[in-house]
Design an enzyme around this catalytic site. Structure first.
Site, short mmCIF file in Angstrom:
data_model
loop_
_atom_site.label_atom_id
_atom_site.label_comp_id
_atom_site.label_asym_id
_atom_site.label_seq_id
_atom_site.Cartn_x
_atom_site.Cartn_y
_atom_site.Cartn_z
N LEU A 169 0.80 -1.07 0.06
CA LEU A 169 -0.04 0.14 -0.11
C LEU A 169 0.62 1.34 0.16
CD1 LEU A 169 -2.60 1.48 0.44
CD2 LEU A 169 -2.53 1.04 2.79
N HIS A 207 6.51 3.24 11.54
CA HIS A 207 7.24 4.38 10.98
C HIS A 207 6.09 5.47 10.92
CE1 HIS A 207 8.82 7.12 7.46
NE2 HIS A 207 9.88 6.27 8.03
#
Length: 374
Positions: free
Chosen positions: A125, A229
């Site tokens: 994605l 992240h």
């Protein structure tokens, strides 16, 4: 915005996405031969008749129909760990206890494992920075669940997502830096590239086979275990809303969490509605004019195809629950390849939850097949 299966003509855009996504995005790497094989495999998977999940990989692209530019990509692996092992660390505790000395200590450890072999994985994605707009990320994430709900025989009963772990502005992973210092003399960029292209034999050869005691690791490496992240946090939030949960498994390279859910428990899978289509000249999308039970203001809609799969978001459609009928204007029907009395599937993008269950193609009827394939 239109979601469709990837084609060979998308290779330049995919290569650009591989560059833009940076280190740690292992499902796409800047290698033309690798990307070519990935597209070819995806096209073969979409074209295959499937009765149970195997070595299929489905890659979709998000296209701007006005400019034909590729805005992003998203994908599904039908059954991971078959072609090559899928490694994780499992985060758990061991207890050291001496009754004679009346001493007890609980210590956190990481154990290497292949726990998720055979599971389906949502992956790849990425929404390109220049195309980040309202609903685009939602569509990329949730279109996979529309496809899985429409074709459940192609997927396993457990679905996972490996979330990108923490790395700094230069692309360095604190977790991997500690591992490489003590065990594997390879930099993080090299490792992610090797793993992304399928070269992960070094894991069995060089990675420690015994448990890693977390308290012996460097402080900055310990701090990122199970963390994502910063740019991945919105994607994780969306998956948690869908019902995905972290159960202690982390990536062996950046320490990022892997989350999991049962296919039939994923909110979009269970709440999406399979329905008949009525093509009309125009639809009044105002919510207050819908019949009771209308599914919301903005819908993600897909056709029922595989090779010719198409999906988009729209406010120009109306669902009539008493008839299980989705009214779609002619232009949208042509875009998605829908016809009168055909089948479509949709989900509401604007409400937090809907109690509506699939009607035309109930997932519950697929349970026997799904369990048999595990």
């Amino acid at each position: 915005m239109i979601i469709r299966p990837v084609a060979m003509t998308d290779l330049p855009a995919l290569q650009q996405i591989a560059v833009e996504s940076g280190p740690g995005f292992t499902s796409l790497v800047d290698d033309l031969d690798f990307l070519t094989r990935k597209v070819q495999r995806s096209m073969a998977s979409f074209g295959r008749t499937v009765h149970s999940p195997g070595d299929e990989g489905y890659l979709f692209v998000l296209e701007d129909p006005e400019t034909s530019e590729i805005m992003g990509t998203t994908g599904i692996e039908a059954s991971v760990g078959l072609r090559r092992p899928l490694y994780h660390y499992h985060r758990s505790q061991v207890v050291h206890h001496s009754p004679d000395l009346n001493l007890l200590r609980r210590l956190e450890v990481l154990n290497m494992c292949n726990h998720y072999t055979g599971c389906s994985e949502i992956c790849t994605l990425f929404l390109r920075p220049g195309f980040r707009r309202a609903q685009a990320g939602k569509l990329l994430s949730r279109v996979r669940f529309l496809f899985m709900a429409q074709h459940p025989q192609r997927f396993a009963n457990t679905v996972i997502a490996e979330m990108r772990g923490v790395s700094d502005e230069s692309g360095q992973s604190p977790f991997w830096n500690w591992l490489s210092e003590h065990f594997v003399d390879l930099d993080f960029d090299t490792v992610t590239r090797m793993v992304g292209t399928g070269d992960n034999g070094f894991i069995a050869d060089l990675m420690p086979r015994h448990p890693l005691y977390v308290h012996l690791m460097a402080k900055n490496a310990r701090a990122v275990i199970g963390q994502v992240h910063e740019e991945t946090r919105p994607a994780l939030n969306m998956l948690e809303t869908e019902g995905f949960r972290h159960t202690g498994y982390v990536d062996p390279f950046d320490g990022g969490p892997t989350v999991e859910a049962r296919l039939t428990d994923i909110r979009t899978v269970s709440a999406s509605i399979g329905c008949r289509v009525q093509v009309v000249d125009g639809v009044e999308p105002a919510l207050d004019k819908w019949h009771t039970g209308g599914q919301g203001r903005i819908l993600a809609i897909s056709n029922s195809g595989v090779e010719n799969f198409r999906a988009t978001i729209t406010a120009a459609a109306r669902y009539l629950p008493s008839r299980n009928l989705l009214q779609v204007p002619v232009t949208l029907a042509n875009t998605l390849g829908l016809s009168n009395h055909g089948q479509a599937r949709f989900t509401d993008l604007t409400t937090a939850r809907t109690d509506r269950r699939p009607v035309a193609i109930p997932i519950c009827q697929q349970q026997e097949a799904l369990h048999a394939h595990r």
